[in-house]
Design a protein around this motif. Structure first.
Motif, PDB file in Angstrom:
ATOM      1  N   TRP A 188       0.845  -1.250  -0.106  1.00 24.82           N
ATOM      2  CA  TRP A 188      -0.053   0.182  -0.090  1.00 24.82           C
ATOM      3  C   TRP A 188       0.795   1.236   0.004  1.00 24.82           C
ATOM      4  O   TRP A 188       1.736   1.290   0.581  1.00 24.82           O
ATOM      5  N   LYS A 189       0.371   2.244  -0.877  1.00 20.04           N
ATOM      6  CA  LYS A 189       1.174   3.515  -1.001  1.00 20.04           C
ATOM      7  C   LYS A 189       0.098   4.498  -0.263  1.00 20.04           C
ATOM      8  O   LYS A 189      -1.033   4.346  -0.544  1.00 20.04           O
ATOM      9  N   PRO A 190       0.574   5.680   0.221  1.00 23.69           N
ATOM     10  CA  PRO A 190      -0.282   6.647   0.747  1.00 23.69           C
ATOM     11  C   PRO A 190      -1.242   7.400  -0.266  1.00 23.69           C
ATOM     12  O   PRO A 190      -2.325   7.771   0.047  1.00 23.69           O
ATOM     13  N   ASP A 191      -0.983   7.247  -1.646  1.00 22.73           N
ATOM     14  CA  ASP A 191      -1.839   7.818  -2.420  1.00 22.73           C
ATOM     15  C   ASP A 191      -2.912   6.702  -3.121  1.00 22.73           C
ATOM     16  O   ASP A 191      -3.746   7.055  -3.998  1.00 22.73           O
ATOM     17  N   GLN A 192      -3.250   5.423  -2.448  1.00 21.97           N
ATOM     18  CA  GLN A 192      -3.735   4.667  -2.789  1.00 21.97           C
ATOM     19  C   GLN A 192      -5.087   4.438  -1.775  1.00 21.97           C
ATOM     20  O   GLN A 192      -4.898   4.748  -0.554  1.00 21.97           O
ATOM     21  N   PRO A 193      -6.563   4.099  -2.123  1.00 21.61           N
ATOM     22  CA  PRO A 193      -7.318   4.021  -1.138  1.00 21.61           C
ATOM     23  C   PRO A 193      -7.046   2.739  -0.380  1.00 21.61           C
ATOM     24  O   PRO A 193      -6.683   1.524  -0.641  1.00 21.61           O
ATOM     25  N   LEU A 194      -7.508   2.920   1.147  1.00 21.83           N
ATOM     26  CA  LEU A 194      -7.380   1.668   1.847  1.00 21.83           C
ATOM     27  C   LEU A 194      -8.685   1.703   2.793  1.00 21.83           C
ATOM     28  O   LEU A 194      -9.334   2.785   3.232  1.00 21.83           O
ATOM     29  N   ILE A 195      -9.259   0.452   2.809  1.00 21.23           N
ATOM     30  CA  ILE A 195     -10.345   0.247   3.759  1.00 21.23           C
ATOM     31  C   ILE A 195     -10.319  -0.778   4.801  1.00 21.23           C
ATOM     32  O   ILE A 195      -9.675  -1.866   4.679  1.00 21.23           O
ATOM     33  N   GLN A 282     -12.052   8.471   7.219  1.00 21.28           N
ATOM     34  CA  GLN A 282     -13.662   8.560   7.360  1.00 21.28           C
ATOM     35  C   GLN A 282     -13.980   7.481   8.247  1.00 21.28           C
ATOM     36  O   GLN A 282     -13.432   6.224   7.652  1.00 21.28           O
ATOM     37  N   TRP A 283     -14.857   7.442   9.139  1.00 18.88           N
ATOM     38  CA  TRP A 283     -15.451   6.378   9.863  1.00 18.88           C
ATOM     39  C   TRP A 283     -16.951   6.177   9.459  1.00 18.88           C
ATOM     40  O   TRP A 283     -17.641   7.296   9.571  1.00 18.88           O
ATOM     41  N   LYS A 284     -17.417   5.177   9.351  1.00 19.98           N
ATOM     42  CA  LYS A 284     -18.848   4.890   8.982  1.00 19.98           C
ATOM     43  C   LYS A 284     -19.236   3.498  10.069  1.00 19.98           C
ATOM     44  O   LYS A 284     -18.548   2.588   9.982  1.00 19.98           O
ATOM     45  N   GLN A 285     -20.534   3.725  10.456  1.00 24.07           N
ATOM     46  CA  GLN A 285     -21.150   2.466  11.054  1.00 24.07           C
ATOM     47  C   GLN A 285     -22.213   1.664   9.917  1.00 24.07           C
ATOM     48  O   GLN A 285     -22.990   2.215   9.474  1.00 24.07           O
ATOM     49  N   MET A 286     -21.814   0.503   9.926  1.00 22.10           N
ATOM     50  CA  MET A 286     -22.266  -0.401   8.685  1.00 22.10           C
ATOM     51  C   MET A 286     -21.808  -1.718   8.893  1.00 22.10           C
ATOM     52  O   MET A 286     -20.757  -2.124   9.473  1.00 22.10           O
ATOM     53  N   GLN A 287     -22.474  -2.864   8.300  1.00 26.28           N
ATOM     54  CA  GLN A 287     -22.227  -4.102   8.344  1.00 26.28           C
ATOM     55  C   GLN A 287     -21.377  -4.235   6.935  1.00 26.28           C
ATOM     56  O   GLN A 287     -21.510  -3.789   5.962  1.00 26.28           O
ATOM     57  N   VAL A 288     -20.610  -5.597   7.124  1.00 27.70           N
ATOM     58  CA  VAL A 288     -19.737  -5.729   5.882  1.00 27.70           C
ATOM     59  C   VAL A 288     -20.671  -6.051   4.595  1.00 27.70           C
ATOM     60  O   VAL A 288     -20.228  -5.580   3.551  1.00 27.70           O
ATOM     61  N   SER A 289     -21.928  -6.458   4.727  1.00 25.29           N
ATOM     62  CA  SER A 289     -22.676  -6.824   3.474  1.00 25.29           C
ATOM     63  C   SER A 289     -22.877  -5.536   2.756  1.00 25.29           C
ATOM     64  O   SER A 289     -23.325  -5.533   1.576  1.00 25.29           O
ATOM     65  N   ASP A 290     -22.863  -4.168   3.286  1.00 23.94           N
ATOM     66  CA  ASP A 290     -23.255  -3.172   2.922  1.00 23.94           C
ATOM     67  C   ASP A 290     -21.857  -2.271   2.235  1.00 23.94           C
ATOM     68  O   ASP A 290     -22.046  -1.242   1.685  1.00 23.94           O
ATOM     69  N   LEU A 291     -20.931  -2.958   2.207  1.00 23.41           N
ATOM     70  CA  LEU A 291     -19.558  -2.218   1.759  1.00 23.41           C
ATOM     71  C   LEU A 291     -19.732  -2.094   0.323  1.00 23.41           C
ATOM     72  O   LEU A 291     -20.106  -2.837  -0.518  1.00 23.41           O
ATOM     73  N   THR A 292     -19.503  -0.675  -0.208  1.00 26.65           N
ATOM     74  CA  THR A 292     -19.601  -0.612  -1.560  1.00 26.65           C
ATOM     75  C   THR A 292     -18.079   0.123  -1.698  1.00 26.65           C
ATOM     76  O   THR A 292     -17.610   1.133  -1.020  1.00 26.65           O
ATOM     77  N   ILE A 293     -17.624  -0.282  -2.895  1.00 25.42           N
ATOM     78  CA  ILE A 293     -16.432   0.204  -3.348  1.00 25.42           C
ATOM     79  C   ILE A 293     -16.299   0.891  -4.770  1.00 25.42           C
ATOM     80  O   ILE A 293     -16.888   0.293  -5.835  1.00 25.42           O
ATOM     81  N   LYS A 294     -15.904   2.179  -4.738  1.00 21.98           N
ATOM     82  CA  LYS A 294     -16.170   3.130  -5.809  1.00 21.98           C
ATOM     83  C   LYS A 294     -14.664   3.145  -6.577  1.00 21.98           C
ATOM     84  O   LYS A 294     -14.522   3.572  -7.819  1.00 21.98           O
ATOM     85  N   GLN A 295     -13.577   3.304  -5.834  1.00 22.35           N
ATOM     86  CA  GLN A 295     -12.456   3.407  -6.297  1.00 22.35           C
ATOM     87  C   GLN A 295     -11.845   2.235  -7.034  1.00 22.35           C
ATOM     88  O   GLN A 295     -12.163   1.168  -6.765  1.00 22.35           O
ATOM     89  N   LYS A 296     -10.599   2.292  -7.678  1.00 22.90           N
ATOM     90  CA  LYS A 296      -9.783   1.146  -8.254  1.00 22.90           C
ATOM     91  C   LYS A 296      -8.514   1.186  -7.488  1.00 22.90           C
ATOM     92  O   LYS A 296      -7.983   1.978  -6.971  1.00 22.90           O
ATOM     93  N   ASP A 297      -7.923  -0.095  -7.667  1.00 24.19           N
ATOM     94  CA  ASP A 297      -6.535  -0.421  -7.180  1.00 24.19           C
ATOM     95  C   ASP A 297      -6.430  -0.005  -5.779  1.00 24.19           C
ATOM     96  O   ASP A 297      -5.291   0.798  -5.277  1.00 24.19           O
ATOM     97  N   GLY A 298      -7.428  -0.407  -4.978  1.00 24.76           N
ATOM     98  CA  GLY A 298      -7.215  -0.102  -3.668  1.00 24.76           C
ATOM     99  C   GLY A 298      -6.802  -1.300  -2.623  1.00 24.76           C
ATOM    100  O   GLY A 298      -6.393  -2.289  -3.183  1.00 24.76           O
ATOM    101  N   TYR A 299      -6.668  -1.016  -1.408  1.00 23.34           N
ATOM    102  CA  TYR A 299      -6.342  -2.014  -0.539  1.00 23.34           C
ATOM    103  C   TYR A 299      -7.377  -2.410   0.575  1.00 23.34           C
ATOM    104  O   TYR A 299      -7.804  -1.185   1.274  1.00 23.34           O
ATOM    105  N   LEU A 300      -7.666  -3.627   1.088  1.00 26.30           N
ATOM    106  CA  LEU A 300      -8.375  -3.725   1.942  1.00 26.30           C
ATOM    107  C   LEU A 300      -7.442  -4.538   2.976  1.00 26.30           C
ATOM    108  O   LEU A 300      -6.980  -5.771   2.744  1.00 26.30           O
ATOM    109  N   ILE A 301      -7.492  -3.952   4.334  1.00 27.59           N
ATOM    110  CA  ILE A 301      -6.632  -4.783   5.459  1.00 27.59           C
ATOM    111  C   ILE A 301      -7.482  -4.632   6.733  1.00 27.59           C
ATOM    112  O   ILE A 301      -8.040  -3.768   7.271  1.00 27.59           O
ATOM    113  N   SER A 302      -7.889  -6.238   7.131  1.00 25.22           N
ATOM    114  CA  SER A 302      -8.645  -6.176   8.223  1.00 25.22           C
ATOM    115  C   SER A 302      -8.387  -7.344   9.047  1.00 25.22           C
ATOM    116  O   SER A 302      -7.723  -7.949   8.735  1.00 25.22           O
TER     117      SER A 302
END
Length: 376
Positions: A188-195, A282-302
């Motif tokens: 991951w690089k700082p200019d890439q989206p991360l969730i 950015q912080w949001k309250q939601m369940q994982v099934s409601d996750l929507t991803i709009k950007q490309k080339d991102g990272y999910l770390i969890s």
């Protein structure tokens, strides 16, 4: 004294990451089980305490020798130059451990080491009475492994995972040092989206934001060696000055954390604020099934729930299935999941590109790594 031998202690499986961090600071390092050893100038003590994101502590190696009898332990401990490190009024608590060694009684070893240090100090400082021990803290450890004694003094004080930003935490918080490792093990690089869709108290994302803006993780806390005369004030000033200069507070970040618990989101927000990151995440309250991803080339770390209680197993499996289904539609994204759930790949619906064994506290986990295919 110009040079010291330092030991950066590391959790099992993270030694190579700690070693890379030490080398990035400009010091040659060798790796052993649970530790990274390097020779460095005194100025490295503040720098390493400030900058090492993945090490547990920074210790000074005072000496190493074979000891099978209490006499050997006493004489060889006494022969070491303790006065070079410890002030005349220093407090010297001694802790110990012994593994596969003839000298197996830890309390006896601690008492003998303490006595030897005191004798040496009294001799060198010309004291007749007992040591005052009213000054700075020098936490000393005697570690015996297969009859080899290693004597160290801890420079950090509280463990380095205590960054000073954690206002609150969840039931099973991830150590900050492990969270930073999870981020550093990705590309991951700082200019890439991360969730992080299971963000809990926000530790992974807060560590990522600190990495993204090159903020020294120890910037908001104090260290035991700040009180020592061995490490001069100018060394600390220089280290803090360097950290301030290298921080890139203007680096924009696209980092989002979500969690099903409203309370955890509030905690994560408070922690991020305390870390000086304001509204960067950015912080949001939601369940994982409601996750929507709009950007490309991102990272999910969890670090999602592991489903270790039988009652949670089905729920956790469903979460993993939901996540797998969503990520399948975003092939440019890389996904990194740490979990002790052994059927993770099956639930997620895909075999990992790479797996790495890591310990989250005492729980053995796998770090499942799925590399995204970059889109043109």
């Amino acid at each position: 004294m110009k040079q010291v031998t330092l030991i950066a202690t590391a959790a099992m499986g993270l030694e190579s990451i700690v070693a890379k961090e030490v080398r990035d600071l400009g010091y040659e390092a060798t790796v052993e089980n649970g530790k990274v050893i390097f020779d460095a100038p005194i100025s490295a003590i503040p720098r390493c305490n400030l900058w090492l994101r993945t090490a547990d502590r920074v210790k000074i190696l005072v000496g190493k020798f074979q000891a099978k009898t209490f006499d050997e332990l006493f004489e060889q401990t006494k022969a070491l130059p303790w006065e070079s490190y410890i002030d005349e009024t220093g407090q010297i608590p001694v802790s110990g451990k012994s593994i596969k060694s003839t000298l197996y009684s830890v309390p006896d070893c601690q008492a003998i080491v303490k006595k030897a240090i005191v004798e040496r100090m009294k001799l060198k400082y010309g004291l007749i009475n007992k040591l005052e021990e009213s000054g700075a803290l020098y936490k000393t450890e005697i570690a015996l492994l297969k009859d080899e004694a290693t004597l160290t003094i801890d420079t950090s004080g509280a463990g380095l995972h205590k960054r000073g930003y954690r206002v609150g935490q969840g039931e099973a918080p991830l150590k900050e040092t492990l969270a930073a490792s999870l981020v550093l093990l990705t590309n991951w690089k700082p200019d890439q989206p991360l969730i992080d869709p299971f963000c809990g108290s926000g530790t992974i994302l807060i560590e990522a934001a600190l990495i993204g803006q090159n903020i020294a993780p120890g910037f908001n806390r104090e260290f035991a060696s700040e009180e020592w005369s061995l490490v001069k004030q100018r060394h600390w000033d220089a280290a803090f000055g360097e950290a301030e200069e290298l921080a890139n507070y203007d680096q924009p970040l696209s980092i989002t954390g979500s969690d099903i618990s409203h309370q955890m989101i509030e905690t994560a927000q408070a922690n991020a604020l305390e870390a000086g990151l304001g509204d960067l995440i950015q912080w949001k309250q939601m369940q994982v099934s409601d996750l929507t991803i709009k950007q490309k080339d991102g990272y999910l770390i969890s670090n999602p729930p592991y489903g270790q209680r039988l009652s949670d197993k089905e729920e956790v499996e469903k979460m993993y299935q939901d996540l797998g289904g969503i990520m399948q539609n975003h092939p440019s994204w890389s996904t990194y999941i740490i979990t002790a759930y052994e059927q993770f790949e099956k639930a997620f619906g895909k075999a990992a590109t790479k797996k790495r064994k890591l310990f989250n506290g005492f729980i053995q986990t796998n770090y499942y790594q799925y590399f995204g295919k970059k889109e043109d």
